[in-house]
Design a protein around this motif. Sequence first.
Motif, short mmCIF file in Angstrom:
data_model
loop_
_atom_site.label_atom_id
_atom_site.label_comp_id
_atom_site.label_asym_id
_atom_site.label_seq_id
_atom_site.Cartn_x
_atom_site.Cartn_y
_atom_site.Cartn_z
N LYS A 1 40.02 33.42 41.96
CA LYS A 1 40.94 33.73 40.86
C LYS A 1 42.05 34.65 41.35
O LYS A 1 41.81 35.83 41.66
CB LYS A 1 40.18 34.36 39.70
CG LYS A 1 39.13 33.41 39.11
CD LYS A 1 38.42 34.04 37.93
CE LYS A 1 37.41 33.07 37.33
NZ LYS A 1 36.72 33.63 36.14
N LYS A 2 43.27 34.14 41.39
CA LYS A 2 44.40 34.91 41.90
C LYS A 2 44.61 36.20 41.12
O LYS A 2 45.02 37.23 41.69
CB LYS A 2 45.67 34.05 41.85
CG LYS A 2 46.87 34.68 42.51
CD LYS A 2 48.05 33.72 42.51
CE LYS A 2 49.24 34.34 43.22
NZ LYS A 2 50.41 33.40 43.23
N GLU A 3 44.30 36.18 39.81
CA GLU A 3 44.53 37.36 38.99
C GLU A 3 43.62 38.53 39.39
O GLU A 3 43.86 39.68 38.97
CB GLU A 3 44.32 37.03 37.51
CG GLU A 3 42.95 36.49 37.16
CD GLU A 3 42.88 34.97 37.17
OE1 GLU A 3 42.04 34.42 36.44
OE2 GLU A 3 43.66 34.34 37.94
N ASN A 4 42.60 38.27 40.20
CA ASN A 4 41.71 39.35 40.64
C ASN A 4 42.26 40.11 41.84
O ASN A 4 41.73 41.17 42.21
CB ASN A 4 40.33 38.80 41.00
CG ASN A 4 39.54 38.38 39.78
OD1 ASN A 4 39.77 38.86 38.68
ND2 ASN A 4 38.61 37.46 39.97
N LEU A 5 43.32 39.61 42.46
CA LEU A 5 43.81 40.21 43.70
C LEU A 5 44.28 41.65 43.50
O LEU A 5 44.02 42.51 44.34
CB LEU A 5 44.93 39.36 44.29
CG LEU A 5 44.52 38.02 44.90
CD1 LEU A 5 45.75 37.24 45.34
CD2 LEU A 5 43.57 38.22 46.08
N VAL A 6 44.98 41.91 42.41
CA VAL A 6 45.53 43.25 42.20
C VAL A 6 44.42 44.30 42.20
O VAL A 6 44.52 45.34 42.87
CB VAL A 6 46.34 43.32 40.89
CG1 VAL A 6 46.74 44.75 40.59
CG2 VAL A 6 47.58 42.45 40.98
N SER A 7 43.36 44.05 41.46
CA SER A 7 42.26 45.02 41.40
C SER A 7 41.53 45.11 42.73
O SER A 7 41.05 46.19 43.12
CB SER A 7 41.29 44.67 40.27
OG SER A 7 40.67 43.42 40.51
N ILE A 8 41.45 44.00 43.46
CA ILE A 8 40.81 44.01 44.77
C ILE A 8 41.60 44.89 45.73
O ILE A 8 41.04 45.72 46.46
CB ILE A 8 40.65 42.58 45.32
CG1 ILE A 8 39.59 41.82 44.53
CG2 ILE A 8 40.30 42.60 46.81
CD1 ILE A 8 39.51 40.35 44.85
N TYR A 9 42.92 44.75 45.73
CA TYR A 9 43.76 45.58 46.60
C TYR A 9 43.62 47.06 46.24
O TYR A 9 43.55 47.92 47.12
CB TYR A 9 45.22 45.16 46.50
CG TYR A 9 45.52 43.76 46.96
CD1 TYR A 9 44.78 43.15 47.98
CD2 TYR A 9 46.56 43.03 46.39
CE1 TYR A 9 45.05 41.86 48.39
CE2 TYR A 9 46.85 41.74 46.82
CZ TYR A 9 46.09 41.15 47.81
OH TYR A 9 46.37 39.87 48.23
#
Length: 324
Positions: free
Chosen positions: A270-278
């Motif tokens: 899920k691309k939308e999870n990238l921000v929180s992962i970073y």
Amino acid sequence: MNNTKKSPNNTSKTNLHPRNKHRDRYDFPALIASCPALAAYIQPNPYNNSDTIDFADPNAVKTLNKAILSHFYGIKNWDIPPQYLCPPIPGRADYLHYMADLLAESNNGVVPTGKAVRCLDIGVGANCVYPMIGHQEYGWSFVGTDIDPIAIKSAKNIVEFNPTLKDSVDCRLQKSSELFFEGVVKNKELFDLTVCNPPFHASMEEANAGTIRKQSNLTGQKVTNSILNFGGKNGELWCDGGENKFIWLMIKESVEMADSCFWFSTLVSKKENLVSIYKSLQKVGATDVKTIEMSQGQKVSRVVAWTFLTPEQQIQWAKKRWQK
């Protein structure tokens, strides 16, 4: 901090990695020669201009996997228990090829090969797909972990009945569903790479809804009951908090392995999870983060990899472990 790479554009239909053996259309005569049982599932595609299988049929998909593993990777004895995840092999191979490129960046552009390169597969599953491909393609050794005893038993059987894997793949049961490294990684054990396919749904209901959408797309008809053509037990498809929480917990615990592993990595669906992962990686002090985008047909996914080693430590790691 984040360094995003896109898989190279090419004329092949699938946009797979250049070393991926599955860039061309399936050669069904060759696959049938490796696995005669596949012949029973071959049918004309809707346009009657080539052969295919019914990808909505779990037995057809599993038999195709058997043929692919036999033909391309020399895996002659492979099976999984009913209802367990039957992975799309081309995408799994892509992940490993891009990780091989990542290791090569610290090895004078050369992919390190052989058993000295050690990989940890978090959630090896009953299918054992990453150890099979990684060892057969690059000679790497693997430790595969899973919280499901049946999955571990299945993975061990695959290793046991394929002699080329026996001395290079170790499957270990993780007894805690909230731990990733503790309890399965031994004292002073080092890894060059971790790989992981997280369960990306947050509930059984969400997983079923996703399967119904996939089935509807495959059949061109509205489907009301989910039939898992690629299989998948609860722990493989969903977990409390979904993909985002799963990856956060992995990142949090990876700090304790900071000096014991070069690159940690995970698939992110899920691309939308990238921000929180970073944000999570910045919070725990990762020194380098890379995002590698992959595509197969219309499906786009990405791998996020991180390390706690400084540039100098990365150079020394490669010299000590791979450049002998």
